[in-house]
Design a protein around this motif. Structure first.
Motif, PDB file in Angstrom:
ATOM      1  N   HIS B 188       1.608  22.955 -24.447  1.00  0.00           N
ATOM      2  CA  HIS B 188       2.119  21.500 -23.590  1.00  0.00           C
ATOM      3  C   HIS B 188       1.018  20.594 -24.154  1.00  0.00           C
ATOM      4  O   HIS B 188      -0.184  20.921 -23.726  1.00  0.00           O
ATOM      5  N   LEU B 189       1.432  19.627 -24.549  1.00  0.00           N
ATOM      6  CA  LEU B 189       0.787  18.430 -24.671  1.00  0.00           C
ATOM      7  C   LEU B 189       0.933  17.525 -23.622  1.00  0.00           C
ATOM      8  O   LEU B 189       2.122  16.799 -23.544  1.00  0.00           O
ATOM      9  N   SER B 190       0.078  17.187 -22.624  1.00  0.00           N
ATOM     10  CA  SER B 190       0.265  16.505 -21.478  1.00  0.00           C
ATOM     11  C   SER B 190      -0.308  15.138 -21.361  1.00  0.00           C
ATOM     12  O   SER B 190      -1.048  14.739 -22.030  1.00  0.00           O
ATOM     13  N   GLY B 191       0.142  14.512 -20.384  1.00  0.00           N
ATOM     14  CA  GLY B 191      -0.625  13.383 -20.246  1.00  0.00           C
ATOM     15  C   GLY B 191      -1.790  13.471 -19.182  1.00  0.00           C
ATOM     16  O   GLY B 191      -2.044  14.393 -18.703  1.00  0.00           O
ATOM     17  N   THR B 241      -5.426  31.946 -34.191  1.00  0.00           N
ATOM     18  CA  THR B 241      -5.188  33.143 -34.625  1.00  0.00           C
ATOM     19  C   THR B 241      -3.885  33.482 -34.328  1.00  0.00           C
ATOM     20  O   THR B 241      -2.722  34.166 -34.811  1.00  0.00           O
ATOM     21  N   GLN B 242      -3.481  33.229 -32.865  1.00  0.00           N
ATOM     22  CA  GLN B 242      -2.006  33.294 -32.274  1.00  0.00           C
ATOM     23  C   GLN B 242      -1.611  31.661 -32.069  1.00  0.00           C
ATOM     24  O   GLN B 242      -1.490  31.313 -31.003  1.00  0.00           O
ATOM     25  N   PRO B 243      -0.909  31.383 -33.297  1.00  0.00           N
ATOM     26  CA  PRO B 243      -0.362  29.925 -33.083  1.00  0.00           C
ATOM     27  C   PRO B 243       0.650  29.926 -32.028  1.00  0.00           C
ATOM     28  O   PRO B 243       1.441  30.999 -31.917  1.00  0.00           O
ATOM     29  N   PRO B 244       1.010  28.685 -31.393  1.00  0.00           N
ATOM     30  CA  PRO B 244       2.211  28.689 -30.523  1.00  0.00           C
ATOM     31  C   PRO B 244       3.592  28.718 -31.267  1.00  0.00           C
ATOM     32  O   PRO B 244       3.502  28.578 -32.693  1.00  0.00           O
ATOM     33  N   ASP B 245       4.543  29.080 -30.505  1.00  0.00           N
ATOM     34  CA  ASP B 245       6.034  28.978 -31.280  1.00  0.00           C
ATOM     35  C   ASP B 245       6.928  27.995 -30.751  1.00  0.00           C
ATOM     36  O   ASP B 245       8.075  28.150 -30.812  1.00  0.00           O
ATOM     37  N   ALA B 246       6.272  27.136 -29.812  1.00  0.00           N
ATOM     38  CA  ALA B 246       6.758  25.912 -29.503  1.00  0.00           C
ATOM     39  C   ALA B 246       5.954  24.990 -28.925  1.00  0.00           C
ATOM     40  O   ALA B 246       4.895  25.245 -28.489  1.00  0.00           O
ATOM     41  N   PHE B 247       6.589  23.874 -28.920  1.00  0.00           N
ATOM     42  CA  PHE B 247       5.785  22.607 -28.019  1.00  0.00           C
ATOM     43  C   PHE B 247       6.555  22.063 -27.104  1.00  0.00           C
ATOM     44  O   PHE B 247       7.802  21.647 -27.628  1.00  0.00           O
ATOM     45  N   PHE B 248       6.083  21.780 -26.097  1.00  0.00           N
ATOM     46  CA  PHE B 248       6.874  20.948 -25.102  1.00  0.00           C
ATOM     47  C   PHE B 248       5.742  19.478 -24.906  1.00  0.00           C
ATOM     48  O   PHE B 248       4.509  19.945 -24.408  1.00  0.00           O
ATOM     49  N   THR B 249       6.294  18.470 -24.969  1.00  0.00           N
ATOM     50  CA  THR B 249       5.378  17.370 -25.065  1.00  0.00           C
ATOM     51  C   THR B 249       5.669  16.358 -23.852  1.00  0.00           C
ATOM     52  O   THR B 249       6.853  16.293 -23.452  1.00  0.00           O
ATOM     53  N   VAL B 250       4.610  15.726 -23.540  1.00  0.00           N
ATOM     54  CA  VAL B 250       4.772  14.724 -22.313  1.00  0.00           C
ATOM     55  C   VAL B 250       5.548  13.417 -22.550  1.00  0.00           C
ATOM     56  O   VAL B 250       6.518  12.933 -21.674  1.00  0.00           O
ATOM     57  N   VAL B 275      10.566  22.538 -30.657  1.00  0.00           N
ATOM     58  CA  VAL B 275       9.977  21.204 -30.046  1.00  0.00           C
ATOM     59  C   VAL B 275      10.812  20.591 -29.013  1.00  0.00           C
ATOM     60  O   VAL B 275      11.843  20.332 -29.454  1.00  0.00           O
ATOM     61  N   ILE B 276      10.178  20.366 -27.962  1.00  0.00           N
ATOM     62  CA  ILE B 276      11.068  19.404 -27.054  1.00  0.00           C
ATOM     63  C   ILE B 276      10.037  18.262 -26.503  1.00  0.00           C
ATOM     64  O   ILE B 276       8.894  18.398 -26.151  1.00  0.00           O
ATOM     65  N   GLY B 277      10.796  17.076 -26.710  1.00  0.00           N
ATOM     66  CA  GLY B 277       9.983  16.192 -26.071  1.00  0.00           C
ATOM     67  C   GLY B 277      10.396  15.637 -24.470  1.00  0.00           C
ATOM     68  O   GLY B 277      11.053  16.246 -23.790  1.00  0.00           O
ATOM     69  N   PHE B 278      10.085  14.427 -24.426  1.00  0.00           N
ATOM     70  CA  PHE B 278      10.629  13.861 -22.869  1.00  0.00           C
ATOM     71  C   PHE B 278      10.580  12.566 -22.931  1.00  0.00           C
ATOM     72  O   PHE B 278      10.017  11.460 -23.462  1.00  0.00           O
ATOM     73  N   SER B 279      11.954  11.974 -22.739  1.00  0.00           N
ATOM     74  CA  SER B 279      12.327  10.491 -22.554  1.00  0.00           C
ATOM     75  C   SER B 279      13.746  10.368 -23.259  1.00  0.00           C
ATOM     76  O   SER B 279      14.323   9.595 -22.545  1.00  0.00           O
ATOM     77  N   ASN B 280      14.032  10.779 -24.152  1.00  0.00           N
ATOM     78  CA  ASN B 280      15.009  10.507 -24.974  1.00  0.00           C
ATOM     79  C   ASN B 280      14.947   8.999 -25.481  1.00  0.00           C
ATOM     80  O   ASN B 280      16.143   8.357 -25.275  1.00  0.00           O
TER      81      ASN B 280
END
Lengths: 344, 344
Positions: B188-191, B241-250, B275-280
DNA sequence: GAAGCTATTTCAATCGATTGCAGCCTTCTT
DNA sequence: AAGAAGGCTGCAATCGATTGAAATAGCTTC
């Protein structure tokens, strides 16, 4: 405390048992008022949180410290940049902004201007709607002595200050770059004919071709200015026996539609086909490959516009010459175009 | 004709040799005025293009038909959508909008609110700046009986109507979808912590993980809310070593940074990483692959906000209960996430 | 012909603040 | 002690429009 709502000068006067005019003079540091009274008044004003009624001041002074902005659509990166530029300077100069969006409707533009006049704005900033062909509502405002600045979407039918981006030159630079990097069949996805910014960009495109001794092929010019249409048009164009090797589009969103379609067709960008948009919207850095485009400097357009208006307001109706401020556009090269291969 | 500038009732009265009060009554169709006079007055008013002075009317009626909007930044797709929603309904209800942007500065927010009060706006719509921690300027307005609606960036310290998007639920839906499509290491890339919308989205993320019996791994949560940082963070995370398999961003812009970096690393989206973002935002349909995201319905937020304000203005100070309107967010699935593979 | 009515119109106050002028009270001058 | 001067404060008009009350004109009626 302060259940009565808003405090007026009369309230202060009654509280102190003096005349309203004395209160007014005390607050404005009129030298005729004694130090003692002045202090009493100022103290009470602070305690009761007195704030002068801007409406009453406006009525008396005939100054509203308010400017009007009429804009086609707020939800455009370019226009919102312009608004930001206007806002920032207007704020510094102590002006409020009343904003109207026309949603590209002529009727709403007329009503908007009339409403602004009724609100007695001191000046008007306007970018014309796509529908506007009659300018009586604006002449009306000018006749009343309201200064006006037109930006981006302007008309030569009215004598006002104007701020535009050099659409022609921006388009010329873009197409010239495509040619210098080896493109020969350059398609142009253009805006509706009659819209000055679209016409200018189309002219820049055509002239760049001609100046490089390339023919202007009408089959490569399409009226298409949005994402969805671009998806369709791109596939049509790439199906030609001699498909284009580059696209120059009237705006960035259209260019992103082109890019997406090219990716789906597995056509390498920019190796086989180059793409240049127009605007430098936020989305141009986000595509893959990142979109080369022409920056319109919306924020500067806003600043230049409000500055012209403020200058005219300062001049107090003195007959300043009308200025047409052309903001330089800038070619932003990213990854959807090739590196220059022809040097002269 | 009309060199004198603006026409007043007194001008009409002088022209006809009657009293200003007669003119006023004639224009407002007061039955005490004879048909003959009424016609004379209306004809002249039309000929001289008389328009009542809104300032004078405001002073007398104590109604300005003006609302104030305080907003962090106009140049955000989300906020410009909100403004559009507000504008459209305000316009229909006959209100003007004065707009202030704070550029996320607390000081400018305070000044903005004070200016609006001085301009005697009848109501205020506000989305708080990131800096705002003190609410005295808003309490001040409320004490003066000015109705207020807070939207998107709100505080529970004040009793007002509020409109927010269900950030928590939107985030929960997004992360839940990632899990259902087989993702297990979701970054999660967060604010910034403390900003309610960021906190709520982070909570939605964490709770979705927990409810699916996945651990919340602090190494996978980063504070990163823009394009540039996202480019860097993504590469760091993918080097684990164990990279993420998904990103959810702010937000969407951050998500586009992630996508771009993944493309550069030749990591297939969504086959290897979703990958999923937020805002459309507009840019979410433009990326390749097109970005799955959570729609915040900015336009509706604007409409709901202005509607609450108009309702309160209609109610004429009657003690309506305060409403917190939560706009449903919506998961928009495009091509940066896998099709659901687990059905229950 | 005077009183009464009615149909119109004008007067005057109001909204909140500003400002030139008038006026009052001190104090100084002669 | 009377008059002048100066320091402060209050009066009243103003900005543009509205509106209840008052005034005026015209007409009827007995």
């Amino acid at each position: 405390m302060m259940a009565k709502g808003v405090v007026t000068i009369k309230d202060l006067a009654d509280e102190l048992g003096i005349a309203p005019s004395t209160v007014s003079k005390a607050l404005r540091n009129n030298p005729a008022i004694s130090e003692e009274t002045r202090k009493k008044v100022n103290d009470l004003a602070r305690r009761m949180n007195y704030k002068p009624n801007a409406i009453a001041l406006s009525l008396r002074s005939n100054r509203t410290k308010t400017l009007g902005l009429v804009i086609p659509e707020i939800v455009h990166h370019f226009f919102s940049l312009v608004i930001a530029g206007i806002e920032d300077l207007a704020y510094d100069a102590g002006y409020n902004m009343i904003i109207f969006q026309t949603n590209e409707s002529y009727n709403r533009e007329v009503i908007g201007v009339q409403t602004l006049l009724a609100s007695r704005v001191e000046g008007i900033l306007i970018s014309l709607s796509k529908e506007t062909r009659n300018y009586d509502h604006l002449r009306n405002a000018l006749d009343q002595g309201i200064p006006m600045v037109m930006f981006d979407r302007v008309t030569s039918d009215l004598e006002t200050d104007k701020v535009t981006v050099d659409d022609y030159h921006g388009a010329y630079m873009a197409v010239n770059h495509l040619i210098r990097t080896g493109c020969r069949r350059i398609s142009h996805l253009s805006g509706p004919p009659g819209l000055p910014i679209a016409d200018l960009r189309r002219m820049g495109y055509s002239d760049a071709l001609r100046d490089n001794n390339l023919e202007v092929n009408r089959d490569l010019i399409m009226y298409c200015d949005n994402f969805k249409q671009a998806r369709i048009r791109t596939k049509q164009l790439m199906n030609m026996t001699q498909p284009p090797d580059a696209f120059f589009t009237v705006n960035d969103l259209t260019a992103t539609g082109v890019i997406k379609s090219l990716l789906e067709l597995a056509i390498p960008i920019p190796q086989q086909v180059s793409v240049i948009g127009f605007s430098n919207d936020e989305l141009s850095q986000v595509t893959h490959p990142a979109l080369s485009t022409v920056d319109q400097h919306g924020y500067q357009i806003g600043q230049a516009s409000i500055q012209l208006l403020l200058d005219r307001l300062m001049a107090q109706g003195a007959a300043l010459p009308f200025i047409h401020h052309v903001i330089k556009s800038e070619l932003i090269l990213r990854d959807s175009t090739r590196i220059s291969i022809l040097s002269e």
